[in-house]
Motif scaffolding. Structure first.
Motif, PDB file in Angstrom:
ATOM      1  N   GLU A 149      -4.832 -48.908  23.140  1.00 34.66           N
ATOM      2  CA  GLU A 149      -5.385 -47.641  22.666  1.00 34.66           C
ATOM      3  C   GLU A 149      -6.494 -47.181  23.621  1.00 34.66           C
ATOM      4  O   GLU A 149      -7.412 -47.946  23.932  1.00 34.66           O
ATOM      5  N   PRO A 150      -6.435 -45.926  24.115  1.00 34.84           N
ATOM      6  CA  PRO A 150      -7.460 -45.483  25.064  1.00 34.84           C
ATOM      7  C   PRO A 150      -8.822 -45.318  24.400  1.00 34.84           C
ATOM      8  O   PRO A 150      -8.920 -45.022  23.200  1.00 34.84           O
ATOM      9  N   LEU A 151      -9.858 -45.496  25.193  1.00 33.75           N
ATOM     10  CA  LEU A 151     -11.223 -45.261  24.740  1.00 33.75           C
ATOM     11  C   LEU A 151     -11.506 -43.761  24.742  1.00 33.75           C
ATOM     12  O   LEU A 151     -10.840 -42.995  25.439  1.00 33.75           O
TER      13      LEU A 151
ATOM     14  N   PHE B  45     -11.661 -61.734  27.092  1.00 34.28           N
ATOM     15  CA  PHE B  45     -11.352 -60.383  26.602  1.00 34.28           C
ATOM     16  C   PHE B  45      -9.872 -60.205  26.279  1.00 34.28           C
ATOM     17  O   PHE B  45      -9.302 -59.131  26.468  1.00 34.28           O
ATOM     18  N   GLY B  46      -9.270 -61.267  25.752  1.00 33.09           N
ATOM     19  CA  GLY B  46      -7.870 -61.193  25.371  1.00 33.09           C
ATOM     20  C   GLY B  46      -7.616 -60.140  24.304  1.00 33.09           C
ATOM     21  O   GLY B  46      -6.594 -59.432  24.332  1.00 33.09           O
ATOM     22  N   GLU B  47      -8.513 -60.035  23.341  1.00 33.66           N
ATOM     23  CA  GLU B  47      -8.355 -59.051  22.273  1.00 33.66           C
ATOM     24  C   GLU B  47      -8.321 -57.638  22.834  1.00 33.66           C
ATOM     25  O   GLU B  47      -7.502 -56.806  22.434  1.00 33.66           O
ATOM     26  N   ALA B  48      -9.198 -57.380  23.779  1.00 33.53           N
ATOM     27  CA  ALA B  48      -9.232 -56.047  24.387  1.00 33.53           C
ATOM     28  C   ALA B  48      -7.965 -55.788  25.189  1.00 33.53           C
ATOM     29  O   ALA B  48      -7.381 -54.700  25.135  1.00 33.53           O
ATOM     30  N   LEU B  49      -7.521 -56.780  25.936  1.00 34.76           N
ATOM     31  CA  LEU B  49      -6.337 -56.597  26.773  1.00 34.76           C
ATOM     32  C   LEU B  49      -5.077 -56.385  25.951  1.00 34.76           C
ATOM     33  O   LEU B  49      -4.102 -55.779  26.404  1.00 34.76           O
TER      34      LEU B  49
ATOM     35  N   PHE C 246     -12.458 -51.970  19.950  1.00 27.98           N
ATOM     36  CA  PHE C 246     -13.325 -50.928  20.500  1.00 27.98           C
ATOM     37  C   PHE C 246     -14.537 -51.551  21.200  1.00 27.98           C
ATOM     38  O   PHE C 246     -14.789 -51.304  22.383  1.00 27.98           O
ATOM     39  N   SER C 247     -15.289 -52.394  20.481  1.00 26.28           N
ATOM     40  CA  SER C 247     -16.468 -53.023  21.088  1.00 26.28           C
ATOM     41  C   SER C 247     -16.066 -54.028  22.148  1.00 26.28           C
ATOM     42  O   SER C 247     -16.764 -54.198  23.154  1.00 26.28           O
ATOM     43  N   SER C 248     -14.918 -54.684  21.957  1.00 27.53           N
ATOM     44  CA  SER C 248     -14.469 -55.657  22.944  1.00 27.53           C
ATOM     45  C   SER C 248     -14.117 -54.982  24.266  1.00 27.53           C
ATOM     46  O   SER C 248     -14.419 -55.504  25.346  1.00 27.53           O
ATOM     47  N   LYS C 249     -13.498 -53.800  24.200  1.00 27.76           N
ATOM     48  CA  LYS C 249     -13.162 -53.078  25.435  1.00 27.76           C
ATOM     49  C   LYS C 249     -14.426 -52.633  26.177  1.00 27.76           C
ATOM     50  O   LYS C 249     -14.517 -52.752  27.407  1.00 27.76           O
TER      51      LYS C 249
END
Length: 875
Positions: free
Chosen positions: A189-191, A181-185, A56-59
């Motif tokens: 799950e949509p924000l 930002f590999g974790e986010a990619l 969530f924070s990473s995105k």
């Protein structure tokens, strides 16, 4: 200068790469969200139930990384040459995404270069988070709900391909994005796509941009193109920056736990008996409601109740900071010292959060004073930690301070469609918001405040509203209960009391006894327009040894009263007239109102409290002033002379009468007496009364609703003794409840047709103010894309003319010396005194007066005097 994209540059030739700056801001946003309460508030607005997945924070951090991609355009990059035109990067980027002619091809190439399709996977069809990303400079870009807007200008020349292709130059951004930002990619799950979440994200990104754009020592130095490990560096730096600025309160909370100050310890003062918590303080501190209204009499300890609630919530981890909002700059300055003393008692010296005076034009943190220098730098009066003072160095950052005391205007700027409104609103989310004297808000301000409260409390925030007595209608609107109790029910609401809204019902809790009953003998004196009679009455009491407080509704009438007094006793009689100390040791006869420079106001405040306050000397004395005497100052008069005013204001003034029990009073003044100055004629409709603050003219007035004034006068006539605070509730409802106002309006129109124009005007003004408020609101319940700031639109936190700031620091002449021997860097010129003064006018012909002190100056063709009687326009 170099081939790589730059984002920041300095006058010393150093520069900061776009990748490096983007990492700084991205890391700042990530760190802010990881502060437990900020993350909790954001998740609440996004209806996110779990914190297990850190994606969530990473995105959101990844979205923040893209905030400045518009700086790749040719026009902006050309600004490495100081002579280049000032091309921006927000609206230039809006053209790329507008779908306009030629823009679609650029957009496709940019999306491919940056891999924006992966970001789009986080955004639902209705999400406007992308719009929020590019509002980081405080205003939205030109795109609207339809994907284009008439304000978008053709920026094709700035994005043309070929040699030095700006889109191709974004490739290093893609490489960094993929690395960091590999974790986010990896998480599809949509924000959240809720409106409040979008607005809060926009504000937090603005705060992150302010942090990440600071190249000062200890913050984020320019990388000169060396950005390979910038994200790691930024995260390490933020681990130091956030606690240093007070944004991360965890170190301060741990230190406060070690002290664990009791109520008595929190408010200990040298030479004073230890405080014992009263019911209003103990119950207010531990009440679970997020939005509370505390009503209690003047002098009962509401300020201590608010500070103790902050201490308890802070200890529990329910808030990280405090913003204490006052109705005026003067009241804020007075409370500032009390809050600092409380802070010193609660926190150990090494972990004391900074206390900021949030008043534009003044720069105070704790004991230090700042001075604005060229290039937006600040010089402080000592060598204290600059990071701790970061929030104080710009008004837009005031609400980010760990503890701030300021005006309600700073809060309301987070509720209207102005630049950086989101920054202010988001900075408040993890703080206890205290609004003092909330009854002083008019229709327009109340509507703005209600809007912000809904957002703040809806995110899980805490707010406390203070009032001596708040009418049932205002209380219902502010709490959001919607339904105003009838007059009979309103009269029976307990007092003092806490009120809150729960399960669709306005609930209340009585807070012990209302205090020791104080019977105040009330008398209407028909001498409102006769300053000589006012002076004679006051002088007679002072000669009997009484401390006399005279509060007039306008500065003009206060001056006339002071002049009438001086004509009788002379200005050198220190035994009878209020005097303030001069820097050379002599005493200067004066009065107390808002038209004094800030350094002189501090002198006047201290002098009036020593003259007629808790530690006053014996002997008669007269203090003349205006509304500045009715709030925050600890005054204790034997006799009060006050102009007619609304009943809630009158009760506030009466609170300065016999404030401290057990004092020996002069003979004849053992019981409190209030003389209410009223016009000779019974009716209040006479237009000449505008000069006395009663009614309104073309430019408004002080107390405009004659219905409330008429009902207040009748209360004075009908009840010769007011028992305070037992009667507070009934008195306020008798003059402010909607049923009472409707009844008096019908009666007056039936007996005198001259009242109808006033009522028609009042009705029109009410709906005009309501309409103005609706048009000004920042609608947190609507998608971010609806947020607009029109180029020529001016939105204020209060309706009416804006005061002017007269700066004496811009010239080469030395600063003028005021009437009490202090340097005067600036003066506030009230809007009604500045009507025909050119906007661009600067002070000229600044000349000292004779040995009496003060100076004269000119703005345009208008001459002004500033002396012991304050600022006056010379006709």
């Amino acid at each position: 200068m170099h081939d790589e994209l730059w984002a920041k540059r300095g006058s010393d030739g150093k520069w900061h790469s776009l990748v490096g700056h983007s990492a700084d801001v991205s890391a700042a946003l990530e760190a802010l969200i990881k502060i437990p309460l900020i993350g909790e508030r954001l998740r609440c607005l996004g209806s996110i139930k779990t914190t297990e997945n850190d994606a969530f924070s990473s995105k959101l951090s990844a979205l923040a990384f893209l905030h400045d991609i518009g700086k790749a355009n040719r026009g902006f990059q050309a600004r490495s040459d100081v002579g280049a035109p000032p091309v921006g990067h927000i609206d230039e980027l809006a053209w790329v995404f507008s779908g306009g002619r030629g823009a679609e091809a650029v957009c496709d190439r940019m999306s491919e270069t940056l891999g924006l399709d992966r970001v789009e996977a986080w955004l639902t069809d209705g999400s406007r988070l992308f719009d929020a990303v590019f509002a980081h400079h405080g205003r939205p870009w030109a795109l609207g709900d339809e994907g284009r807007h008439a304000d978008i200008k053709d920026a094709s020349a700035h994005w043309r391909a070929g040699s030095g292709d700006p889109v191709a130059k974004l490739a290093p951004m893609r490489a960094a994005f993929d690395t960091w930002f590999g974790e986010a990619l990896a998480d599809a799950e949509p924000l959240p796509d809720l409106a409040g979440f979008e607005h809060a994200f926009a504000g937090l990104l603005m705060l992150a941009d302010w942090l990440g754009s600071n190249p000062a020592p200890g913050f984020f130095p320019f990388d000169n193109g060396r950005h390979a490990d910038r994200m790691a560096f930024a995260r390490e730096r933020l681990a130091l920056v956030l606690p240093a600025t007070g944004l991360d309160a965890r170190p301060a909370r741990a230190a406060e736990h070690q002290i664990g100050a009791s109520f008595a310890g929190a408010f200990a003062q040298q030479g004073r008996e230890p405080f014992v918590a009263k019911p209003i303080q103990a119950e207010t501190a531990r009440h679970p409601a997020r939005l509370l209204v505390l009503e209690a009499e003047t002098g009962s300890g509401k300020t201590e109740a608010a500070l103790w609630r902050y201490a308890e919530l802070f200890r529990a981890g329910a808030v990280d900071g405090l913003y204490f909002a006052l109705p005026t700059r003067v009241a804020a300055t007075q409370i500032f010292e009390r809050v600092k003393r409380f802070r010193d008692n609660v926190f150990p010296p090494q972990e004391r959060p900074a206390v900021v005076l949030a008043v534009p034009g003044q720069m105070h943190v704790d004991e230090a004073e700042g001075t604005r220098l060229p290039d937006f730098d600040v010089q402080w009066s000592d060598d204290g930690d600059r990071a701790a003072r970061w929030a104080a160095e710009h008004p837009k950052r005031f609400l980010a301070a760990p503890i701030a005391v300021g005006t309600i205007d700073q809060v309301l700027l987070g509720s209207v469609r102005v630049k950086h409104a989101h920054l202010r609103a988001a900075s408040l989310l993890n703080k206890l918001l205290v609004i003092d004297e909330v009854h002083a808000s008019d229709t327009y301000m109340e509507h703005l405040l209600t809007n912000l409260l809904r957002f703040h409390v809806g995110a899980g925030g805490h707010a406390l509203l203070l009032s001596a007595t708040l009418g049932a209608g205002a209380r219902a609107r502010l709490l959001g209960s919607g339904e105003v109790p009838g007059r009979v029910e309103a009269d029976t609401v307990p007092y003092p009391a806490l009120s809150w809204y729960e399960d669709g019902i306005e609930r209340r809790q009585q807070l012990g006894l209302a205090g020791q009953p104080k019977p105040v003998r009330m008398e209407a004196r028909p001498i409102l327009t006769d300053p000589d009679a006012v002076a004679e009455t006051a002088l007679s009491a002072a000669l009997d040894g009484a401390k006399v407080l005279i509060i007039r509704n306008t500065v003009g009438q206060a001056l006339r009263t002071q002049e009438a007094l001086e004509a009788r006793v002379g200005i050198s009689d220190g035994a009878l007239l209020y005097q303030a100390p001069h820097a050379d040791g002599r005493r200067v006869a004066t009065l107390h109102h808002s038209r004094f420079a800030e350094p002189d106001r501090r002198v006047l405040d201290a002098a009036v409290e020593s003259t007629i306050g808790r530690e006053r000397a014996t002997g008669g004395c007269i203090v003349v002033g205006t509304q500045t005497l009715e709030q925050s100052l600890d005054l204790d008069a034997d006799l009060l002379l006050t102009d007619l005013c609304p009943v809630d204001v009158l009760l506030q003034r009466i609170g300065r009468l016999h404030r401290h029990a057990g004092r020996t009073r002069p003979h004849g003044y053992e019981e409190p007496r209030a003389l209410v100055l009223v016009p000779e004629a019974r009716e209040l409709i006479r237009t000449s009364l505008r000069a006395y603050g009663l009614g309104s003219g073309e430019k408004g007035g002080v107390y405009e609703d004659l219905r409330i004034l008429e009902l207040t006068r009748r209360l004075v006539d009908a009840k010769s003794v007011w028992t305070i605070p037992d009667m507070n509730r009934q008195l306020v409802e008798a003059a402010t409840h909607p049923d009472a106002l409707c009844a008096i309006e019908a009666e007056l129109m039936a007996t005198d047709p001259d009242w109808r124009p006033h009522f028609d005007k009042r009705t029109g003004k009410y709906f005009a103010d309501l309409s103005a408020a609706q048009g000004a609101l920042l609608r947190f319940d609507q998608r971010f894309s609806t947020f607009r700031i029109e180029p020529d639109e001016v939105i204020a936190t209060r309706l009416g003319g804006a005061d002017r700031h007269v700066d004496f620091m811009s010239g080469e002449r030395p600063l003028p010396i005021g009437p009490f021997g202090r340097l005067v860097p600036a003066l506030k010129l009230p809007h009604h005194m500045a009507g025909d003064v050119p906007v661009e006018a600067q002070p000229q012909d600044v000349e000292p007066l004779d040995e009496a002190g003060g100076f004269t100056f000119r703005l345009g063709s208008i001459a002004f005097t500033y002396d012991r009687l304050g600022l006056r326009r010379m006709e």
